[in-house]
Every structure is written in structure tokens, then in C-alpha cells.
Design a protein around this motif. Structure first.
Motif, PDB file in Angstrom:
ATOM      1  N   TYR A  63      63.060  14.817 -28.984  1.00 34.85           N
ATOM      2  CA  TYR A  63      64.196  14.762 -28.068  1.00 34.85           C
ATOM      3  C   TYR A  63      63.788  14.048 -26.771  1.00 34.85           C
ATOM      4  O   TYR A  63      64.502  13.170 -26.287  1.00 34.85           O
ATOM      5  CB  TYR A  63      64.700  16.172 -27.757  1.00 34.85           C
ATOM      6  N   GLN A  64      62.633  14.403 -26.230  1.00 34.33           N
ATOM      7  CA  GLN A  64      62.162  13.785 -24.987  1.00 34.33           C
ATOM      8  C   GLN A  64      61.840  12.305 -25.181  1.00 34.33           C
ATOM      9  O   GLN A  64      62.130  11.481 -24.309  1.00 34.33           O
ATOM     10  CB  GLN A  64      60.949  14.542 -24.464  1.00 34.33           C
ATOM     11  N   LEU A  65      61.246  11.956 -26.321  1.00 32.03           N
ATOM     12  CA  LEU A  65      60.952  10.560 -26.621  1.00 32.03           C
ATOM     13  C   LEU A  65      62.242   9.741 -26.706  1.00 32.03           C
ATOM     14  O   LEU A  65      62.324   8.634 -26.167  1.00 32.03           O
ATOM     15  CB  LEU A  65      60.176  10.473 -27.944  1.00 32.03           C
ATOM     16  N   LEU A  66      63.247  10.307 -27.344  1.00 33.59           N
ATOM     17  CA  LEU A  66      64.543   9.636 -27.440  1.00 33.59           C
ATOM     18  C   LEU A  66      65.181   9.481 -26.064  1.00 33.59           C
ATOM     19  O   LEU A  66      65.753   8.434 -25.745  1.00 33.59           O
ATOM     20  CB  LEU A  66      65.473  10.422 -28.372  1.00 33.59           C
ATOM     21  N   GLU A  67      65.071  10.527 -25.236  1.00 32.92           N
ATOM     22  CA  GLU A  67      65.629  10.477 -23.881  1.00 32.92           C
ATOM     23  C   GLU A  67      64.987   9.349 -23.072  1.00 32.92           C
ATOM     24  O   GLU A  67      65.687   8.586 -22.394  1.00 32.92           O
ATOM     25  CB  GLU A  67      65.435  11.819 -23.174  1.00 32.92           C
ATOM     26  N   LYS A  68      63.669   9.229 -23.157  1.00 26.66           N
ATOM     27  CA  LYS A  68      62.969   8.151 -22.437  1.00 26.66           C
ATOM     28  C   LYS A  68      63.464   6.788 -22.905  1.00 26.66           C
ATOM     29  O   LYS A  68      63.633   5.872 -22.105  1.00 26.66           O
ATOM     30  CB  LYS A  68      61.464   8.260 -22.650  1.00 26.66           C
ATOM     31  N   ASN A  69      63.681   6.655 -24.203  1.00 31.22           N
ATOM     32  CA  ASN A  69      64.141   5.378 -24.730  1.00 31.22           C
ATOM     33  C   ASN A  69      65.582   5.093 -24.316  1.00 31.22           C
ATOM     34  O   ASN A  69      65.937   3.951 -24.029  1.00 31.22           O
ATOM     35  CB  ASN A  69      63.991   5.342 -26.245  1.00 31.22           C
ATOM     36  N   ILE A  70      66.425   6.115 -24.257  1.00 25.96           N
ATOM     37  CA  ILE A  70      67.807   5.930 -23.795  1.00 25.96           C
ATOM     38  C   ILE A  70      67.816   5.457 -22.338  1.00 25.96           C
ATOM     39  O   ILE A  70      68.532   4.520 -21.977  1.00 25.96           O
ATOM     40  CB  ILE A  70      68.623   7.230 -23.957  1.00 25.96           C
ATOM     41  N   VAL A  71      66.993   6.094 -21.504  1.00 24.86           N
ATOM     42  CA  VAL A  71      66.909   5.705 -20.089  1.00 24.86           C
ATOM     43  C   VAL A  71      66.411   4.265 -19.973  1.00 24.86           C
ATOM     44  O   VAL A  71      66.968   3.463 -19.214  1.00 24.86           O
ATOM     45  CB  VAL A  71      65.992   6.680 -19.304  1.00 24.86           C
ATOM     46  N   ARG A  72      65.400   3.919 -20.747  1.00 25.66           N
ATOM     47  CA  ARG A  72      64.827   2.564 -20.722  1.00 25.66           C
ATOM     48  C   ARG A  72      65.891   1.524 -21.112  1.00 25.66           C
ATOM     49  O   ARG A  72      66.071   0.512 -20.442  1.00 25.66           O
ATOM     50  CB  ARG A  72      63.622   2.464 -21.637  1.00 25.66           C
ATOM     51  N   LEU A  73      66.604   1.799 -22.199  1.00 26.46           N
ATOM     52  CA  LEU A  73      67.621   0.860 -22.662  1.00 26.46           C
ATOM     53  C   LEU A  73      68.784   0.757 -21.687  1.00 26.46           C
ATOM     54  O   LEU A  73      69.344  -0.322 -21.485  1.00 26.46           O
ATOM     55  CB  LEU A  73      68.122   1.264 -24.053  1.00 26.46           C
ATOM     56  N   SER A  74      69.158   1.864 -21.060  1.00 26.42           N
ATOM     57  CA  SER A  74      70.254   1.859 -20.090  1.00 26.42           C
ATOM     58  C   SER A  74      69.899   1.016 -18.882  1.00 26.42           C
ATOM     59  O   SER A  74      70.759   0.320 -18.317  1.00 26.42           O
ATOM     60  CB  SER A  74      70.599   3.284 -19.657  1.00 26.42           C
ATOM     61  N   ARG A  75      68.642   1.057 -18.464  1.00 25.14           N
ATOM     62  CA  ARG A  75      68.200   0.238 -17.315  1.00 25.14           C
ATOM     63  C   ARG A  75      68.212  -1.246 -17.651  1.00 25.14           C
ATOM     64  O   ARG A  75      68.450  -2.070 -16.778  1.00 25.14           O
ATOM     65  CB  ARG A  75      66.792   0.653 -16.897  1.00 25.14           C
ATOM     66  N   GLU A  76      67.928  -1.564 -18.910  1.00 21.23           N
ATOM     67  CA  GLU A  76      67.872  -2.967 -19.323  1.00 21.23           C
ATOM     68  C   GLU A  76      69.256  -3.592 -19.435  1.00 21.23           C
ATOM     69  O   GLU A  76      69.385  -4.799 -19.403  1.00 21.23           O
ATOM     70  CB  GLU A  76      67.154  -3.099 -20.674  1.00 21.23           C
ATOM     71  N   GLN A  77      70.295  -2.777 -19.561  1.00 16.62           N
ATOM     72  CA  GLN A  77      71.654  -3.322 -19.729  1.00 16.62           C
ATOM     73  C   GLN A  77      72.257  -3.756 -18.448  1.00 16.62           C
ATOM     74  O   GLN A  77      72.149  -3.485 -17.414  1.00 16.62           O
ATOM     75  CB  GLN A  77      72.545  -2.294 -20.415  1.00 16.62           C
TER      76      GLN A  77
END
Length: 108
Positions: free
Chosen positions: A94-108
Motif C-alpha cells: 500500500y505504501q509503495l503504491l502511495e509513493k508511486n501515485i504521488v510521484r506520478l501526480s507530480r509528473e503530470q
């Protein structure tokens, strides 16, 4: 054609790689969740999305060392995987997915 993962082919050590997960607890001999027999093979029926479950298995095989390239790059799909991680009590995933969601959201 995509094929559903066959849980009869998942090794117990894979299921137990995250000891506090629902899957690890299911595989314990003392678990109140008992499998049923299909063609003399003991199986569990999980009413979950089989396409998402393949990602769960990848996490169980690799843990937090799972390469980010193994995760989808779609935020919606990552959110669905978070729901699965929560259901299966996979807090590390869950935490790994959260980090990836935050990372992808910043890139958009």
C-alpha cells in the motif's frame, strides 16, 4: 489472450512472504479460513479481480524491492491496487503504491 492466475500454482512460501497479510494467515494450518477440495486439490476462492491479483503476486515475490517498472503507470489502476493491498492487509505494498501515485501526480 490473458489468463487468470491459478492459485493452485502459488507456493505457500510466496503467500507467507508478508506474514501479517490475509494470504499468509489463510495459509496457516491453524487458520479458520479453510480451503475446499476441487479435483482432490485444496483451493481457496477469492472473489477479487484476477487481473489485479497478478500485481499482488509480484509484490509477494519481490517485496519492497519490487522495481517501479513492475507497477502500472496509471494512477487509477494504482488506486485500485491500493484497495486490493488494503483488503489483503499488505501495508508495505500500500505504501509503495502511495509513493508511486504521488510521484506520478507530480509528473503530470
Amino acid at each position: 489472450m490473458w489468463e487468470e492466475p491459478n492459485l493452485r500454482q502459488v507456493y505457500v512460501p510466496t503467500l507467507q512472504s508478508d506474514p501479517i497479510s490475509l494470504l499468509a494467515r489463510m495459509a496457516l494450518p491453524t487458520s479458520p479460513l479453510k480451503p475446499y477440495s476441487v479435483d482432490n486439490v485444496y483451493v481457496y476462492f477469492l472473489d477479487r479481480d484476477p487481473k489485479l491479483f497478478s500485481f499482488i503476486l509480484n509484490y509477494l515475490r519481490h517485496g519492497t524491492d519490487l522495481p517501479l517498472s513492475c507497477l502500472p503507470s496509471d494512477v487509477h489502476l494504482l488506486s485500485l491496487l491500493q484497495q486490493e493491498a488494503q483488503f489483503f492487509c499488505l501495508s508495505g505494498y500500500y505504501q509503495l503504491l502511495e509513493k508511486n501515485i504521488v510521484r506520478l501526480s507530480r509528473e503530470q
